[in-house]
Design a protein around this motif. Structure first.
Motif, PDB file in Angstrom:
ATOM      1  N   GLU A 218      22.799  -8.725  26.359  1.00 20.04           N
ATOM      2  CA  GLU A 218      22.011  -7.957  27.332  1.00 20.04           C
ATOM      3  C   GLU A 218      22.572  -8.126  28.741  1.00 20.04           C
ATOM      4  O   GLU A 218      22.704  -7.148  29.491  1.00 20.04           O
ATOM      5  CB  GLU A 218      20.570  -8.471  27.257  1.00 20.04           C
ATOM      6  CG  GLU A 218      19.605  -7.751  28.153  1.00 20.04           C
ATOM      7  CD  GLU A 218      18.268  -8.462  28.146  1.00 20.04           C
ATOM      8  OE1 GLU A 218      17.856  -8.982  27.080  1.00 20.04           O
ATOM      9  OE2 GLU A 218      17.639  -8.506  29.211  1.00 20.04           O
ATOM     10  N   ILE A 221      25.742  -6.157  29.056  1.00 14.83           N
ATOM     11  CA  ILE A 221      25.479  -4.717  29.239  1.00 14.83           C
ATOM     12  C   ILE A 221      25.086  -4.451  30.689  1.00 14.83           C
ATOM     13  O   ILE A 221      25.584  -3.522  31.330  1.00 14.83           O
ATOM     14  CB  ILE A 221      24.365  -4.243  28.286  1.00 14.83           C
ATOM     15  CG1 ILE A 221      24.814  -4.397  26.824  1.00 14.83           C
ATOM     16  CG2 ILE A 221      23.979  -2.789  28.565  1.00 14.83           C
ATOM     17  CD1 ILE A 221      23.691  -4.246  25.814  1.00 14.83           C
ATOM     18  N   MET A 222      24.197  -5.304  31.206  1.00 16.82           N
ATOM     19  CA  MET A 222      23.741  -5.112  32.595  1.00 16.82           C
ATOM     20  C   MET A 222      24.909  -5.190  33.567  1.00 16.82           C
ATOM     21  O   MET A 222      25.010  -4.387  34.489  1.00 16.82           O
ATOM     22  CB  MET A 222      22.685  -6.160  32.944  1.00 16.82           C
ATOM     23  CG  MET A 222      21.337  -5.902  32.300  1.00 16.82           C
ATOM     24  SD  MET A 222      20.168  -7.137  32.827  1.00 16.82           S
ATOM     25  CE  MET A 222      18.686  -6.567  32.041  1.00 16.82           C
ATOM     26  N   ARG A 223      25.776  -6.201  33.338  1.00 12.05           N
ATOM     27  CA  ARG A 223      26.931  -6.334  34.222  1.00 12.05           C
ATOM     28  C   ARG A 223      27.836  -5.107  34.101  1.00 12.05           C
ATOM     29  O   ARG A 223      28.353  -4.593  35.095  1.00 12.05           O
ATOM     30  CB  ARG A 223      27.737  -7.591  33.875  1.00 12.05           C
ATOM     31  CG  ARG A 223      27.059  -8.914  34.185  1.00 12.05           C
ATOM     32  CD  ARG A 223      27.078  -9.281  35.656  1.00 12.05           C
ATOM     33  NE  ARG A 223      28.380  -9.094  36.256  1.00 12.05           N
ATOM     34  CZ  ARG A 223      29.413  -9.918  36.092  1.00 12.05           C
ATOM     35  NH1 ARG A 223      29.281 -11.004  35.370  1.00 12.05           N
ATOM     36  NH2 ARG A 223      30.563  -9.679  36.674  1.00 12.05           N
ATOM     37  N   ALA A 224      28.030  -4.631  32.872  1.00  9.13           N
ATOM     38  CA  ALA A 224      28.878  -3.457  32.657  1.00  9.13           C
ATOM     39  C   ALA A 224      28.294  -2.241  33.369  1.00  9.13           C
ATOM     40  O   ALA A 224      29.030  -1.382  33.847  1.00  9.13           O
ATOM     41  CB  ALA A 224      29.013  -3.181  31.166  1.00  9.13           C
ATOM     42  N   LEU A 225      26.963  -2.188  33.443  1.00  6.43           N
ATOM     43  CA  LEU A 225      26.313  -1.050  34.110  1.00  6.43           C
ATOM     44  C   LEU A 225      26.283  -1.222  35.625  1.00  6.43           C
ATOM     45  O   LEU A 225      25.746  -0.382  36.336  1.00  6.43           O
ATOM     46  CB  LEU A 225      24.883  -0.884  33.594  1.00  6.43           C
ATOM     47  CG  LEU A 225      24.755  -0.536  32.111  1.00  6.43           C
ATOM     48  CD1 LEU A 225      23.294  -0.509  31.697  1.00  6.43           C
ATOM     49  CD2 LEU A 225      25.415   0.811  31.816  1.00  6.43           C
ATOM     50  N   ILE A 312      29.278  -9.420  26.032  1.00 10.40           N
ATOM     51  CA  ILE A 312      28.803  -8.496  24.996  1.00 10.40           C
ATOM     52  C   ILE A 312      29.311  -8.955  23.629  1.00 10.40           C
ATOM     53  O   ILE A 312      28.554  -9.021  22.664  1.00 10.40           O
ATOM     54  CB  ILE A 312      29.272  -7.053  25.302  1.00 10.40           C
ATOM     55  CG1 ILE A 312      28.582  -6.547  26.579  1.00 10.40           C
ATOM     56  CG2 ILE A 312      28.960  -6.123  24.126  1.00 10.40           C
ATOM     57  CD1 ILE A 312      29.100  -5.217  27.085  1.00 10.40           C
TER      58      ILE A 312
END
Lengths: 317, 207
Positions: A218, A221-225, A312
């Motif tokens: 999670e 994902i947040m960092r990627a976003l 991830i």
């Protein structure tokens, strides 16, 4: 328990000098008139504290008290005891039947039942100090003196000490602080509670660490976003705080409930008691929150420094 | 727009990328093809700043990636991702998943985008309550919400049927026509029909 009794009723305590344990203390009760005659002495009473089989109960507390101290025990039924009589504590009376009871090797008539603000006293027997003296072969375990003005206490300690070379006189406050048994109990409690507390905190830290590790995907994902490390840390901080405070509140309510039940458990005869001070509760709260945050924020900080893709992948693995 | 120079990458001692040099211009649709294990996903991750290369330099919009002060903010402002396995957050509903990625100025556009992708009716549902095709469209919506300059997609149609696959390609194609740069890694050779540049990979090297 001893400390609670002593602290409640007097400013000065007189015990026998040079004995290993105050349980065996023997003080001459004839000192009381001389003490009462001293300036600034409000009152004094003598007491014998012992333990003996009572009826079919293998062991119960025996409180031999001078007549002027009977009022400490609030009557529920009957009257205060005369010579050859005993007053039963509320808890103990529920376990005994009949009009008389055998205490040690002597039988006593039951004069009534009492209640006390000190829980464990309700599991014991009150009798005139003269009867207790015969039972335990002593004059008095200790004499407690209450003073008119607290400022005169130190001076009175010296004056009373000079009355008999075989006595040890202290303020009740000093006595409680210095009494070895209290020190042992206090230190043991401190060690046991510290161990339990530390293990509990380790548990909290481990759980929080596991929760954070389980959410690596999670965070990745947040960092990627494009969410920042600070955003992730803030989220974990708030979540941890909510979880910890909820758990603390639940534990606090449960503890208070159990503590309120303890004095009423018949089997324990009021000997097992406990209290939770505000400072202890606040200390536990602070330590719990700190440990939970350390347990959560440390892996979260490490996770926030890791490449999003690795997070991830680690989370998915 | 994207300039990768002498990019190499190792996982432990194993080298997965070997001295790759790539240049992608604005508005291009780049198709990254190759067998499984050829290094497509790793290269995509490096180009999109999700992974730091072991060796080599990456320049985005003329700025070396190592000199970008805030990579997180850079990603949010400039890059959109479509992951192979969607990677939606299960405890957030569809609207919230997209709102999580959206810049404050783009929050108001979420409903319009969901409507355009024909998933507005799913806004209040959770990822585990919708089909794989719908999840992929949500992932696409999340990538598009900030109108990024570059979209990276890793096997965007891997789990989709032919109808949904077609829909995804058309959406990506529409983005390209609006000036968005697309880099798509896929096994599906149909992507070639839309691509302006094809990079074929084998064992971590470009053919």
């Amino acid at each position: 328990m001893y400390s609670k009794m002593i602290k409640t009723d007097g400013d000065i305590i007189i015990t026998q000098k040079g004995i290993a344990d105050n349980f065996f203390s023997n003080v001459n009760i004839d000192l009381m008139p001389q003490i009462n005659a001293l300036k600034n002495v409000n009152s004094s009473y003598a007491m014998i504290v012992g333990a003996s089989p009572v009826g079919h109960i293998p062991i119960a507390g025996i409180y031999g008290v001078s007549e002027n101290h009977f009022s400490h025990y609030k009557l529920l039924k009957g009257r205060y005891p005369k010579k050859g009589e005993v007053l039963l504590g509320r808890t103990l009376s529920k376990q005994l039947k009949g009009r008389s009871v055998k205490v040690g090797n002597r039988r006593f008539k039951i004069s009534g039942t009492y209640t006390s603000n000190i829980g464990f006293e309700e599991g014991g027997v009150v009798m005139p100090i003269s009867d207790a003296g015969k039972l335990f072969s002593r004059s008095a375990s200790y004499i407690l003196v209450s003073v008119k003005q607290p400022s005169t206490t130190t001076k009175l300690v010296k004056t009373i000490s000079s009355l008999d070379p075989d006595i040890k006189v202290k303020t009740t406050q000093t006595f409680v602080q210095e009494y070895n048994q209290f020190k042992i109990i206090k230190n043991s409690s401190l060690v046991i509670s510290s161990l339990a507390f530390f293990m509990g905190l380790m548990g909290i830290a481990s759980v929080m660490s596991m929760i954070v590790n389980a959410r690596k995907e999670e965070f990745g994902i947040m960092r990627a976003l494009g969410k920042s490390r600070v955003f992730i840390m803030q989220n974990i901080f708030v979540e941890t705080l909510i979880m910890t405070l909820s758990a603390y509140l639940f534990a606090l309510i449960l503890s208070l409930f159990i503590l309120s039940l303890l004095p009423h458990i018949q089997m324990l005869q009021g000997y097992v008691n406990g209290s939770l001070s505000l400072s202890t509760a606040l200390y536990v709260l602070l330590a719990t929150v700190l440990m939970a945050l350390m347990g959560a924020l440390l892996p979260a900080w490490i996770a926030s420094k890791t490449d999003p893709l690795l997070l991830i992948n680690q989370g998915s693995a | 727009m994207i300039l990768a120079k002498d990019i190499s990458h190792f996982y432990g001692k194993e080298q997965v990328l070997h001295d790759l040099n790539i240049e992608i211009k604005q508005g291009e649709f780049v198709f990254l093809s190759g067998e499984s294990g050829s290094g497509k996903s790793t290269l995509l991750s490096i180009l999109s700043t999700l992974l730091q290369p072991t060796q080599g330099n990456l320049t985005l919009n003329g700025i070396p990636s190592t000199q970008i002060n805030n990579l997180d903010a850079f990603r949010q402002n400039n890059i959109g991702f479509v992951f192979q396995f969607h990677y939606l957050i299960n405890y957030l509903n569809i609207y919230e998943n997209i709102a999580l990625a959206a810049l404050p100025s783009r929050q108001a556009s979420i409903h319009a985008l969901l409507d355009e992708l024909e998933i507005l009716h799913l806004a209040k549902r959770y990822p585990n309550e919708i089909s794989g095709g719908q999840r992929q469209r949500v992932a696409l919506a999340r990538a598009l919400i900030n109108e990024p300059a570059i979209i990276f997609a890793d096997e965007p149609t891997g789990s989709l049927d032919s109808k949904n696959t077609q829909l995804v390609y058309e959406l990506l194609n529409r983005c390209m026509h609006k000036g968005t740069t697309l880099v798509v890694a896929s096994h599906d050779m149909k992507v070639q029909d839309y691509a302006t540049q094809t990079l074929r990979m084998l064992d971590g090297k470009l053919l």
